[in-house]
Design an enzyme around this catalytic site. Structure first.
Site, PDB file in Angstrom:
ATOM      1  CB  SER A 197      -0.927   0.013   1.226  1.00 16.11           C
ATOM      2  OG  SER A 197      -0.160   0.042   2.421  1.00 16.11           O
ATOM      3  CE1 TYR A 228       8.485   7.127  10.658  1.00 13.59           C
ATOM      4  CE2 TYR A 228       8.657   9.496  10.337  1.00 13.59           C
ATOM      5  CZ  TYR A 228       8.546   8.218   9.818  1.00 13.59           C
ATOM      6  OH  TYR A 228       8.493   8.041   8.456  1.00 13.59           O
TER       7      TYR A 228
END
Length: 247
Positions: A16, A150
């Site tokens: 995806s 992150y």
């Protein structure tokens, strides 16, 4: 002739978003593509879109045993990997004071450990001229509020590549990072939760081009780094973010 005609390419997290766009452009450029992901249903949907030029194999990049099975399968089918796109990864928004141990473990397990295991496991399948492209993030240098973990994972990958290019000297294997800025994917919206529209408006206003990127634009930059057009480019972090990280 297409840029990657006859090449064997593998894209982790290829079911995806950016990974799927990369897989499509690899096929458009003549490559045979293996996509991986943790969910068979997602891979099935992706293969239906990509067609006969792609194969889907379930694999979890954070598990060495899963990658060993993946590479054994690739070895049996194709015998080599010419292009490896280490794309699997993800991030969680959480401000300091609300970051959980599970969030730290999850992000480092996929974004750092997963990249190490993915590339290390493929070494025996590379040939001289093979190219590795890691999909990083502009968060490596500009994580913004709530994205400290992150950003830390992406900065770690940047430093690992600085070491790896020296270790791979003489092999003919190139390794580079393509770091996208905000990109129009479902995962970006999901990361903002119920504040998606507010988050997208902030990112759009921050961009010198006045918009966020499209997955196909990121894929085009990845194809460049993977191809012989970038044959003398090694160890770089190329930002594809409309200039947002540079101002």
């Amino acid at each position: 002739m297409s840029k990657l005609n006859g090449k064997i390419a593998l894209v982790t997290g290829g079911g995806s978003g950016i990974g799927l766009a990369i897989a499509q452009q690899l096929i458009n450029e003549g490559a045979r593509v293996v996509i991986t992901g943790r969910r068979q249903a997602v891979l099935n949907d992706a293969i239906a879109l990509l067609g006969d030029g792609a194969v889907g194999i379930v694999a979890d990049v954070s598990q060495a045993s899963s990658l060993e099975a993946l590479y054994a399968d690739v070895q049996g089918r194709f015998g080599r990997i010419d292009v490896l796109i280490a794309n699997a990864g993800g991030g969680v928004h959480a401000p300091l004071g609300q970051i959980t141990e599970a969030q730290i473990d999850e992000q480092f397990s996929t974004n750092v450990k997963g990249v190490v295991l993915t590339i290390q496991g493929a070494l025996g399948l590379f040939v001289p001229g093979s190219s590795v492209v890691i999909v990083g993030s502009t968060a490596s240098m500009d994580p913004g509020p709530t994205m400290s973990i992150y950003g830390g994972t992406k900065a770690a990958v940047r430093n690992m590549v600085r070491s790896w290019v020296a270790e791979l000297k003489g092999t003919g294997i190139r390794i580079n990072i393509l770091s996208p800025g905000p990109t129009n994917t479902n995962s970006l919206r999901a990361a903002f939760g119920d504040k998606a529209e507010e988050g997208l408006a902030f990112l759009t206003a921050k961009s010198p081009l006045g918009r966020i990127g499209e997955p196909e634009e990121i894929a085009s930059a990845v194809i460049f780094l993977a191809s012989d057009a970038a044959s003398y480019i090694n160890g770089v972090e190329l930002f594809a973010d409309g200039g947002a990280s540079q101002v």
